[in-house]
Design an enzyme around this catalytic site. Sequence first.
Site, PDB file in Angstrom:
ATOM      1  CG  HIS A  50     -15.096 -45.218 -11.337  1.00 27.93           C
ATOM      2  ND1 HIS A  50     -16.355 -45.077 -11.847  1.00 27.93           N
ATOM      3  CD2 HIS A  50     -14.393 -45.922 -12.255  1.00 27.93           C
ATOM      4  CE1 HIS A  50     -16.432 -45.695 -13.016  1.00 27.93           C
ATOM      5  NE2 HIS A  50     -15.250 -46.212 -13.288  1.00 27.93           N
TER       6      HIS A  50
ATOM      7  NE  ARG B 113      -7.827 -43.694 -18.217  1.00 28.78           N
ATOM      8  CZ  ARG B 113      -8.140 -42.430 -17.966  1.00 28.78           C
ATOM      9  NH1 ARG B 113      -8.029 -41.954 -16.746  1.00 28.78           N
ATOM     10  NH2 ARG B 113      -8.562 -41.638 -18.917  1.00 28.78           N
TER      11      ARG B 113
ATOM     12  N   GLY C   7      -6.138 -10.694   8.812  1.00 24.50           N
ATOM     13  CA  GLY C   7      -5.993 -10.924  10.243  1.00 24.50           C
ATOM     14  C   GLY C   7      -5.221  -9.823  10.925  1.00 24.50           C
TER      15      GLY C   7
ATOM     16  CB  CYS D 188      -0.323 -40.361 -16.720  1.00 22.15           C
ATOM     17  SG  CYS D 188       0.092 -41.794 -15.732  1.00 22.15           S
TER      18      CYS D 188
ATOM     19  CB  SER E 218       4.236 -42.199 -16.929  1.00 26.31           C
ATOM     20  OG  SER E 218       3.090 -41.392 -16.844  1.00 26.31           O
TER      21      SER E 218
ATOM     22  CE  LYS F 140      -3.830  -0.660   2.392  1.00 23.55           C
ATOM     23  NZ  LYS F 140      -4.322  -0.971   3.753  1.00 23.55           N
TER      24      LYS F 140
ATOM     25  CE1 TYR G 170       3.635 -38.207 -20.332  1.00 28.42           C
ATOM     26  CE2 TYR G 170       5.906 -38.523 -21.077  1.00 28.42           C
ATOM     27  CZ  TYR G 170       4.741 -39.025 -20.521  1.00 28.42           C
ATOM     28  OH  TYR G 170       4.666 -40.344 -20.151  1.00 28.42           O
TER      29      TYR G 170
ATOM     30  NE  ARG H 148      -8.050  -2.850  -4.184  1.00 31.99           N
ATOM     31  CZ  ARG H 148      -8.695  -3.088  -3.052  1.00 31.99           C
ATOM     32  NH1 ARG H 148      -8.046  -3.519  -1.997  1.00 31.99           N
ATOM     33  NH2 ARG H 148      -9.991  -2.883  -2.967  1.00 31.99           N
TER      34      ARG H 148
ATOM     35  CG  ASP I 187      -2.926 -45.669  -7.721  1.00 31.78           C
ATOM     36  OD1 ASP I 187      -3.991 -45.087  -7.449  1.00 31.78           O
ATOM     37  OD2 ASP I 187      -2.882 -46.763  -8.292  1.00 31.78           O
TER      38      ASP I 187
ATOM     39  CG  MET J 118      -5.137  -2.489  13.497  1.00 29.14           C
ATOM     40  SD  MET J 118      -4.126  -1.123  14.073  1.00 29.14           S
ATOM     41  CE  MET J 118      -4.308   0.007  12.706  1.00 29.14           C
TER      42      MET J 118
ATOM     43  NE  ARG K 243      -5.126   3.806   4.343  1.00 30.91           N
ATOM     44  CZ  ARG K 243      -5.391   4.011   3.050  1.00 30.91           C
ATOM     45  NH1 ARG K 243      -6.230   3.208   2.408  1.00 30.91           N
ATOM     46  NH2 ARG K 243      -4.825   5.006   2.404  1.00 30.91           N
TER      47      ARG K 243
END
Lengths: 872, 872
Positions: free
Chosen positions: A446, A552, A101, A821, A754, A22, A841, A330, A759, A103, A92
């Site tokens: 899924h 897959r 949070g 992946c 990959s 500021k 990639y 701003r 998992d 002042m 300020r």
Amino acid sequence: MKKPVYLFHEGHLDDKALLGNKGANLCEMTRLGLPVPPGFVITTKACVEFFKRGSRFPENLQEEYLKALRYVETQTGQEFCNPARPLLLSVRSGASVSMPGMMDTVLNLGMNDAIVEGMIRQTHNSRFVYDTYRRFIQMFAEVVLGKDRHAYERILSDYKQTHRYESDLELDAQDLKSIVEKFKNVAEVPSDPHTQLRMAIEAVFSSWYTLRAVRYREYNDIPNDLGTAVNVQAMVFGNFGRSSGTGVAFTRNPATGEHVFYGEYLEQAEGEDVVSGVRTPKSLDQLSEQMPEMYTQLYEIQQKLERHYHDMQDLEFTIQEGKLYILQTRTGKRTAKAAVRIAIEMVREGLITEKDALLRVDAEQMNYFLHPMIDPEAPQTVIAQGLPASPGVAQGKVVFSADEAEDLAAQGEKVVLVRHETTPEDIHGMKAAQGILTKLGGMTSHAAVVARGMGKCCVAGCDELIIDYDQERVRTRQHVIKKMDLITVDGSSGKVMLGKVATIEAHADQDFQTLLHWADRYRHLHIRANAETPEDAQKACDLGAEGIGLCRTEHMFFAAERIDTMRSMILSETQKERQMYLGRLFEFQKADMQDLFKVMTGHPVTIRLLDPPLHEFLPQNKTDIQALANRLGRGYDKVKQRIEALFEVNPMLGFRGCRIALVYPEITRMQTKAVITAALEAQEEGAQVYPEIMVPLVATARELRFIRQEIETTANRVFEEYKASVAYRIGTMMEVPRACLRADTLAPLAEFMSFGTNDLTQMTFGFSRDDVGKFLPAYLEHETLKNDPFVILDQRGVGELIRLAIGKSRPINPNMEYGICGEHGGNARSIRFCHHVGFHYVSCSPYRVPVARIAAAQASIETMKKQLHPKG
Amino acid sequence: MKKPVYLFHEGHLDDKALLGNKGANLCEMTRLGLPVPPGFVITTKACVEFFKRGSRFPENLQEEYLKALRYVETQTGQEFCNPARPLLLSVRSGASVSMPGMMDTVLNLGMNDAIVEGMIRQTHNSRFVYDTYRRFIQMFAEVVLGKDRHAYERILSDYKQTHRYESDLELDAQDLKSIVEKFKNVAEVPSDPHTQLRMAIEAVFSSWYTLRAVRYREYNDIPNDLGTAVNVQAMVFGNFGRSSGTGVAFTRNPATGEHVFYGEYLEQAEGEDVVSGVRTPKSLDQLSEQMPEMYTQLYEIQQKLERHYHDMQDLEFTIQEGKLYILQTRTGKRTAKAAVRIAIEMVREGLITEKDALLRVDAEQMNYFLHPMIDPEAPQTVIAQGLPASPGVAQGKVVFSADEAEDLAAQGEKVVLVRHETTPEDIHGMKAAQGILTKLGGMTSHAAVVARGMGKCCVAGCDELIIDYDQERVRTRQHVIKKMDLITVDGSSGKVMLGKVATIEAHADQDFQTLLHWADRYRHLHIRANAETPEDAQKACDLGAEGIGLCRTEHMFFAAERIDTMRSMILSETQKERQMYLGRLFEFQKADMQDLFKVMTGHPVTIRLLDPPLHEFLPQNKTDIQALANRLGRGYDKVKQRIEALFEVNPMLGFRGCRIALVYPEITRMQTKAVITAALEAQEEGAQVYPEIMVPLVATARELRFIRQEIETTANRVFEEYKASVAYRIGTMMEVPRACLRADTLAPLAEFMSFGTNDLTQMTFGFSRDDVGKFLPAYLEHETLKNDPFVILDQRGVGELIRLAIGKSRPINPNMEYGICGEHGGNARSIRFCHHVGFHYVSCSPYRVPVARIAAAQASIETMKKQLHPKG
């Protein structure tokens, strides 16, 4: 200490670390010659020093700020503490990073009873003065003394009740004076303006260590020793008289991005009044009619600011008695659409470069160009809140089974499939439905993964639903939805709404295409897609994918005519029987792969060997089991027993992935033969094919070595048979922690690695993504976790394993290609990590490809900039 | 090259790397002046050089071995290639490490038709000579030329069939001569003895690279460049005449350990005949009667050898025409009991030190002192083979439910509980049964872990069982066992047998106690036990435990009168209701903990907070659910729904461990209050208490910080209430990979880290221990895995995470105490790792404590020895 205070004209925009955001902006505007009320900044270093000295001011601080104050007095012609021409101040906080949070602000500082009287004499407006005094007392007591606001609110509401006032505007000067007296009793606000100022500065400093601020910093990795600056500035009043007012403005339209000056203005008002929305503000057009010279000044200033900051600005201004002041500028917030349009137009206007433009947009926002949105203006009844698992909006009649979804869709009905969770057996129903709503599962359940793959809207993990399949109804906290009731599901927000809510159609406009085109010039990461069908692959290519990173293969076996063969294969009792069914599956797989290779001509296609546990393919209900038994010519009990024998306590950690290949190598052989044969035949027909065979769930080098041999032997056999060959590569998924820890032993056995971060995240955290819904919401709510690690890659834990894996494998196989992946491959923040860690990639759902293109470009550009400005 | 050949008197025992084991022993015995047939060793270096030169002899090798051969000729008075007094040779491989798959031995090398005739002239025993010739031709062809043995066997059996002979002994010299002629046609064995010798040496060298040898080395991390030595030695014949013979002897009884000379002897025979068991050998007592001077010589030699080698020796000898020869000596194999007795007696005899004695025994064998064994002599019908999950033998009637087990046991019946798997609901039945047999689950399944904890026999993962609960019977491959049929289950071998098989009782004898006592002098690792009940804790102390490393508090809630309260607590609908039930559970927990603290006075007790998923406590069958609903005064459907809502797809990765504490902190508060109150009250009563509270399944520092605060706040509250305090510590389980990767952030929040290697192994490999039975057998069979990682810690994968965790946390918290509480804490090989990686303690089942004491001592002693002899 050295220079703890900077007058506004002494500071620079570059001094953000010292002056806070500021403060630096106020200095910059002052230096640009803009009409900023005079003031000064107490530096962040002074704040740090304050703490070092056990919460005492640095020795020369008071002296220095009093000197600065005297300068402000000179500039304003007013005097602090002087009732005759009193100078009031705003105080300020302002750190160099946004910090909730802490002042915030004390306005009108410097008032006391004597000053009030002087002000009344000066303004002849005692109502204004008492109102200002009341506000000051409350603000100081709350912000500096830490008093509860309710005490003040109660006094005010009691007073109004006693006097039967409905609104604050009915309070006259006398009323306000009485209220001031009551306010004074709540807490003792010091009457000496210098004491007020000292206390306010101390309070700003001290607020750096409020619990909320500390937690915020901890959470966002902001060092504790930055400190905050304090901005002290002469007050100006937009409520001084008829030729006064206040407003906010944007240098371009923040909703559409259109290059027009845009804003709102309120006559005779303070900033608070604009924000609170009590009165309806006027447009800037009206300002230009009422105070044309003010408008012209403002217009020129906003132009100047935008050109100076090279970005759309959001500014606050106040007009006091016909004089314009700029209180803040701003970077303006904007919609996705506006962000893209502004970025592109600014490049065309020569304001910024293509690189800047790319950094200006939020990659995640690319989604909005591809999916319809709920009209924010439309009325809506939200009945439940789940996880925003796949973006878009679905509207249709509720059904509870995949079969029903398919039947009704065939009759032309639009339906939403509602399930506890989905399984591969539900795919046909998911395809037929407009969208999917599940009670269980997270962002990578899924349902979520399949829906994203289909580009279909999905809300998952909507835990509050109580679904009763028998009664065909679902209960929410307050509603009961029956089968065929109409609902709207918003996959971008996770909201479930009653009936049909109005939407805004998506359209991938020219700006969107332009930006993506630019992105491709700068990014180093290749973008691939996760896709199985030629349709998905084509969609991915249309959105810019450069290959398939994950096909897959198991998805190819769920279609009605295939699942039977698959089931028979699994339940085969002899190797010979299994071979026969594998022979049939081979034909399906070969045909599918051939289509895929043709669509993807010129691009690599990574085919993952069979991955899910076998029981996922088998029927669970009596009718289906009986049907299967009949087909196999075996008894019901025997088939049921075989199915039950495949049951697993933790299927995620069970008999799946390459473990199947080790026990049934004939399945690997069939799949390899299908891939290689299809590649040869597609090549024969003119396609350029780059098949890559990927082994899932590898944990040890021996697994990979064994399967690699099977693949190579099979491929060589096909080559001999066809008297032809094709270049192919073999790689491994990296999705088991052990694979990362032992990547050095895998390195000689793979051409690519990959990372299957879904998992890998499950195993690294020990979180089942199907079950995480039971505790993840609490974790996110209490900030035990910052993010859902299935959405945003956990760079410190999972990422550490990835770094380890690359560090161990690259020296051994410098030509190794690395990719990802998992679902994270489509998440902007995670893509940044992928770039920095050295991936080649990322692979994601087709609909995430645009996000990935932008995010990859941003990562590259950031790296370039860092190399140019190492300190930045 | 420099000295590629060593005559036996030129080599030393220390030259094992150069001469191989067998060669070094032959040299050593020669140097000791023992009657070893003369010979020489071709060094391992010569072998390595052979490969370097593309499978060609080093330049001076032939020259050198011919020189050595001439020396042997001088010593024996015989001559290679000379039919008048022919020297025959044995050629044997001998690496410095035991190496299956390599070429073994060619005997009688140096024969051809001319030599045969000379030998007949010399011995006047043409049958012996032709028999020897026949054996040589076959052995050379098989071993050196790689011919299939079946060709030779077929000739022999055809010949016997044609002549209607039943046994080889019926073949006379003429028969054998005809057979020799036929043998010669199978493959051409060179007639020149020098060619034979050269080819045999080449064959031994080349066998270093047979596929099986290479795989063995790869599997056991033996470098490929060690090479093998070749031992060439003059033949001696135990079948030369009446005063000839051959035998094997042990310097002490290998079954009992008794210090007596022990062995077997066969007159007029070759070594082969002793081993093949065709004829019944005589005892050495008989030898002492028949050839007292031979016996005396042999007796003195064995004494000399044992004193020289400081260990019990297994030696081979041959007597040729009244002259004794020693052909081999090596460390003798022995039973557990013998090992301990021999080790202790040798220390008393001053032959070895206590440290040596400790290294001599196999720590795992300590088990045999604690559990009964199947009598190896007893007849048995094995009907199924499972995993040896918990040692001991159980004999009893088959029952299929825990309730039935309890009922029948109460009536005095001995029963074996047979289940697909066990759950915490079966505990009472497991307690009542003699042993447990399960179809599913591995070495760390619920059944296995609980059984080991109870010191009860268990065979798990007996996949071939087909259990039919309805019909109350279990089918194996060939048998059907009905309820109440008697079976025997051997938890040490995994065998399931029909009826009652005779057993040998265990007894922890004085030798056993002595050895453990010595172990305690040398070990650095502390040994703790995993125990919940005062009985188990006492048992653990009796066996030498120095604390409790894992008290699984949830086990305390499964007893009949408690599970109801636990269930009510879980299904509570309000915080208030939950508090009430927690209040009741508090009383149970406090009382239990108090008892435990009293038993364990003076020792630390590590209490793990509630760990399993809540659904494990809830009933699954209709009757129990109805009962619970009645107790709660709620509808059946509602309760069922709540239970179903807790269902998890992968419970192992679900809502459990500290995740429960984060969602329901009141449970942690109750448990902490119980532990601290119990500690204060036990302290009051004079016990020395060292409570340690352990947080399970931590993945992030935030989790641990949150729970730590809860624990500290609760403990302080109890301290205030009691006006007393007790020192306690807080620590974390390390069982999630992420915890290891982020151990630096956990370090400031924990006083100890206890590696839960069961779960850590599950997550690092992605193996569910409940489901691993579906593929682990195939993995072990194909050597994709060397060991079950749930039995022997995977030092390279899981161990790497442990090393990472210690490396990251120790610098931040140098006082951190590290331990292990997974099942590996009781496995000898894994304990060695724990010592080397710097753990402070291991914790294991009470019955594994003796194993752990020995293994810990061995690890310390090995380290000391390495420090003394860094190269060793």
